[in-house]
Design a protein around this motif. Structure first.
Motif, mmCIF file in Angstrom:
data_model
loop_
_atom_site.group_PDB
_atom_site.id
_atom_site.type_symbol
_atom_site.label_atom_id
_atom_site.label_comp_id
_atom_site.label_asym_id
_atom_site.label_seq_id
_atom_site.Cartn_x
_atom_site.Cartn_y
_atom_site.Cartn_z
ATOM 1 N N LEU A 13 -7.322 -20.171 -0.657
ATOM 2 C CA LEU A 13 -5.969 -20.477 -0.208
ATOM 3 C C LEU A 13 -5.878 -20.471 1.316
ATOM 4 O O LEU A 13 -6.560 -19.684 1.983
ATOM 5 N N PRO A 14 -5.021 -21.303 1.885
ATOM 6 C CA PRO A 14 -4.735 -21.181 3.322
ATOM 7 C C PRO A 14 -4.191 -19.782 3.605
ATOM 8 O O PRO A 14 -3.484 -19.196 2.774
ATOM 9 N N GLU A 15 -4.491 -19.263 4.787
ATOM 10 C CA GLU A 15 -4.113 -17.885 5.102
ATOM 11 C C GLU A 15 -2.618 -17.640 4.924
ATOM 12 O O GLU A 15 -2.201 -16.588 4.432
ATOM 13 N N GLY A 16 -1.792 -18.618 5.257
ATOM 14 C CA GLY A 16 -0.354 -18.448 5.173
ATOM 15 C C GLY A 16 0.186 -18.346 3.759
ATOM 16 O O GLY A 16 1.341 -17.945 3.567
ATOM 17 N N GLU A 17 -0.635 -18.714 2.762
ATOM 18 C CA GLU A 17 -0.179 -18.684 1.368
ATOM 19 C C GLU A 17 -0.683 -17.469 0.597
ATOM 20 O O GLU A 17 -0.266 -17.239 -0.535
ATOM 21 N N ARG A 18 -1.571 -16.691 1.197
ATOM 22 C CA ARG A 18 -2.214 -15.607 0.448
ATOM 23 C C ARG A 18 -1.253 -14.504 0.040
ATOM 24 O O ARG A 18 -1.358 -13.946 -1.048
ATOM 25 N N CYS A 19 -0.291 -14.187 0.913
ATOM 26 C CA CYS A 19 0.662 -13.127 0.572
ATOM 27 C C CYS A 19 1.577 -13.533 -0.576
ATOM 28 O O CYS A 19 2.219 -12.671 -1.190
ATOM 29 N N GLY A 20 1.614 -14.830 -0.892
ATOM 30 C CA GLY A 20 2.392 -15.287 -2.037
ATOM 31 C C GLY A 20 1.816 -14.830 -3.362
ATOM 32 O O GLY A 20 2.472 -14.932 -4.399
ATOM 33 N N LEU A 21 0.591 -14.302 -3.349
ATOM 34 C CA LEU A 21 -0.039 -13.779 -4.568
ATOM 35 C C LEU A 21 0.425 -12.361 -4.905
ATOM 36 O O LEU A 21 0.152 -11.863 -5.992
ATOM 37 N N LEU A 22 1.118 -11.732 -3.978
ATOM 38 C CA LEU A 22 1.498 -10.333 -4.173
ATOM 39 C C LEU A 22 2.643 -10.184 -5.165
ATOM 40 O O LEU A 22 3.610 -10.949 -5.151
ATOM 41 N N GLN A 23 2.520 -9.182 -6.033
ATOM 42 C CA GLN A 23 3.648 -8.723 -6.830
ATOM 43 C C GLN A 23 4.511 -7.849 -5.915
ATOM 44 O O GLN A 23 4.001 -7.209 -4.995
ATOM 45 N N PRO A 24 5.826 -7.769 -6.161
ATOM 46 C CA PRO A 24 6.667 -6.905 -5.325
ATOM 47 C C PRO A 24 6.341 -5.429 -5.532
ATOM 48 O O PRO A 24 5.754 -5.043 -6.557
ATOM 49 N N VAL A 25 6.703 -4.615 -4.566
ATOM 50 C CA VAL A 25 6.443 -3.166 -4.639
ATOM 51 C C VAL A 25 6.982 -2.581 -5.932
ATOM 52 O O VAL A 25 6.335 -1.744 -6.581
ATOM 53 N N GLU A 26 8.178 -3.042 -6.355
ATOM 54 C CA GLU A 26 8.807 -2.466 -7.548
ATOM 55 C C GLU A 26 8.051 -2.758 -8.840
ATOM 56 O O GLU A 26 8.371 -2.183 -9.892
ATOM 57 N N ALA A 27 7.033 -3.636 -8.792
ATOM 58 C CA ALA A 27 6.216 -3.876 -9.988
ATOM 59 C C ALA A 27 5.538 -2.589 -10.449
ATOM 60 O O ALA A 27 5.245 -2.425 -11.632
ATOM 61 N N LEU A 28 5.290 -1.675 -9.521
ATOM 62 C CA LEU A 28 4.676 -0.386 -9.877
ATOM 63 C C LEU A 28 5.651 0.530 -10.600
ATOM 64 O O LEU A 28 5.237 1.547 -11.171
ATOM 65 N N LEU A 29 6.938 0.196 -10.577
ATOM 66 C CA LEU A 29 7.962 1.059 -11.165
ATOM 67 C C LEU A 29 8.582 0.443 -12.412
ATOM 68 O O LEU A 29 9.601 0.937 -12.909
ATOM 69 N N ALA A 30 7.987 -0.615 -12.925
ATOM 70 C CA ALA A 30 8.525 -1.271 -14.118
ATOM 71 C C ALA A 30 8.578 -0.283 -15.280
ATOM 72 O O ALA A 30 7.664 0.502 -15.495
ATOM 73 N N GLY A 31 9.671 -0.332 -16.016
ATOM 74 C CA GLY A 31 9.811 0.545 -17.173
ATOM 75 C C GLY A 31 10.518 1.852 -16.882
ATOM 76 O O GLY A 31 10.904 2.572 -17.801
ATOM 77 N N HIS A 32 10.689 2.183 -15.603
ATOM 78 C CA HIS A 32 11.403 3.406 -15.246
ATOM 79 C C HIS A 32 12.896 3.118 -15.091
ATOM 80 O O HIS A 32 13.278 2.024 -14.653
ATOM 81 N N PRO A 33 13.762 4.071 -15.444
ATOM 82 C CA PRO A 33 15.203 3.857 -15.274
ATOM 83 C C PRO A 33 15.541 3.536 -13.822
ATOM 84 O O PRO A 33 14.839 3.969 -12.899
ATOM 85 N N ARG A 34 16.644 2.810 -13.630
ATOM 86 C CA ARG A 34 17.049 2.385 -12.296
ATOM 87 C C ARG A 34 18.389 3.023 -11.923
ATOM 88 O O ARG A 34 19.297 3.056 -12.744
ATOM 89 N N VAL A 35 18.474 3.513 -10.713
ATOM 90 C CA VAL A 35 19.726 4.029 -10.155
ATOM 91 C C VAL A 35 20.063 3.174 -8.941
ATOM 92 O O VAL A 35 19.198 2.943 -8.080
ATOM 93 N N THR A 36 21.306 2.694 -8.876
ATOM 94 C CA THR A 36 21.735 1.872 -7.741
ATOM 95 C C THR A 36 22.811 2.618 -6.950
ATOM 96 O O THR A 36 23.765 3.142 -7.535
ATOM 97 N N LEU A 37 22.640 2.662 -5.622
ATOM 98 C CA LEU A 37 23.552 3.384 -4.734
ATOM 99 C C LEU A 37 24.270 2.412 -3.805
ATOM 100 O O LEU A 37 23.680 1.410 -3.370
ATOM 101 N N ASP A 38 25.525 2.738 -3.474
ATOM 102 C CA ASP A 38 26.224 1.939 -2.471
ATOM 103 C C ASP A 38 25.644 2.250 -1.092
ATOM 104 O O ASP A 38 24.825 3.164 -0.934
#
Length: 317
Positions: free
Chosen positions: A228-253
């Protein structure tokens, strides 16, 4: 005269890359290669695979390294081939052959033995492993010809599936799929199965096909990243929250999010949970993890404001 070496300009990269680790590379060698390809500042992996092993290796970058421990503790699934009748010093194809025995077991005996190794079992960690004793890896003792006492440990084999079986011919073998708890040594499992069959065994192939919620069909190869061109490589990344899939979510204002990020406890109508993913609503961003106890949200691992800013900026670009 040699041309001067070009210094790689590192940059903040946040996310998870699911690598199909190739044969022959250590987990750290694979990590350093991908880190260089992404020009990432900070990286880590979620548990080692031996150079002999291939397959799913989640690589964490930037803020994702804060949650890598969650996948060190995750269940794993492997596919492996055992060569029956041959034992090696290391329990795999890289070690010298130390004993050969005839293979005289029947299909019925194989099924019975595999049943015996399903559920909670006790393993003695192999000498050729990275487990440390008195600050020194066991494989270092092994290279010096020393064998030291190891404490047996209990692990869980959730499922042990027989994929293929060849009990006759020049290279009798079993092909297995193993779904197991963290800390399971597949080489030791193979050796123990061979011993129970009365012929001995060693691993000739080991492939990790899943770890936690990540599977092989989500992975990319080093060759794919390099192409891949260097500028496209980071497009392969899963988001950080992929490591937290399946855990309950709390949302704060926004007001409570700022206080949470400073380490302050927050109160709300949340169910108790040992681990929750905590999000801010404006802007929508992962803040970190916490636990809920008695309606109180207690911070555990937090992203820094700068990491949050960089992640939001990357998503908007």
């Amino acid at each position: 005269m040699n041309a001067p070496r070009t210094r790689v300009q590192r940059r903040p990269v946040h996310g998870v890359l699911l690598l199909d680790k190739p044969l022959g590379l250590s987990s750290n060698e694979a990590l350093q290669k991908v880190k260089w390809l992404l020009r990432a500042e900070k990286a880590g992996h979620t548990g080692t695979l031996d150079p002999l092993a291939t397959g799913v290796l989640p690589l964490c970058f930037g803020a994702a390294t804060k949650f890598s421990q969650l996948h060190l503790d995750a269940d794993k699934t492997y596919e492996t081939t055992l060569r029956l009748g041959v034992m090696t010093r290391t329990g795999d194809a890289e070690g010298e052959v130390i004993q050969r025995q005839a293979v005289a077991c029947t299909p019925g005996q194989v099924v019975e033995v595999l049943d015996r190794f399903t559920g909670a079992i006790v393993q003695v960690p192999p000498m050729h492993s990275a487990l440390k004793k008195e600050g020194k890896a066991l494989y270092e003792y092994a290279r010096q010809g020393q064998e030291v006492e190891r404490t047996p440990r209990t692990v869980t084999i959730h499922a042990l599936e027989l994929l293929d079986m060849h009990l006759h011919g020049e290279a009798p073998s079993l092909r297995l799929r193993v779904h197991c708890s963290k800390g399971t040594y597949i080489r030791t499992l193979g050796e123990d199965i061979g011993q129970a069959l009365g012929c001995g065994a060693h691993l000739v192939e080991l492939r990790r096909v899943a770890t936690g919620g990540f599977a092989l069909d989500q992975c990319v190869t080093l060759a794919h990243i390099e192409a891949l061109p260097e500028g496209e490589r980071c497009g392969l990344l899963q988001p950080v929250e992929a490591l937290l899939a399946g855990h309950p979510r709390v949302t704060l204002d926004s007001d409570n999010a700022a206080r949470f990020l400073s380490g302050m406890r927050r109160r709300g109508h949340w169910s108790d949970a040992p681990l929750v993913a905590v999000w801010g609503d404006r802007p929508r961003a992962l803040l970190g993890t916490g636990q809920v106890r008695g309606g109180e949200l207690i911070a555990q691992r937090l992203l820094s404001p700068e990491e949050i800013r960089q992640i939001l900026q990357a998503h908007s670009s």
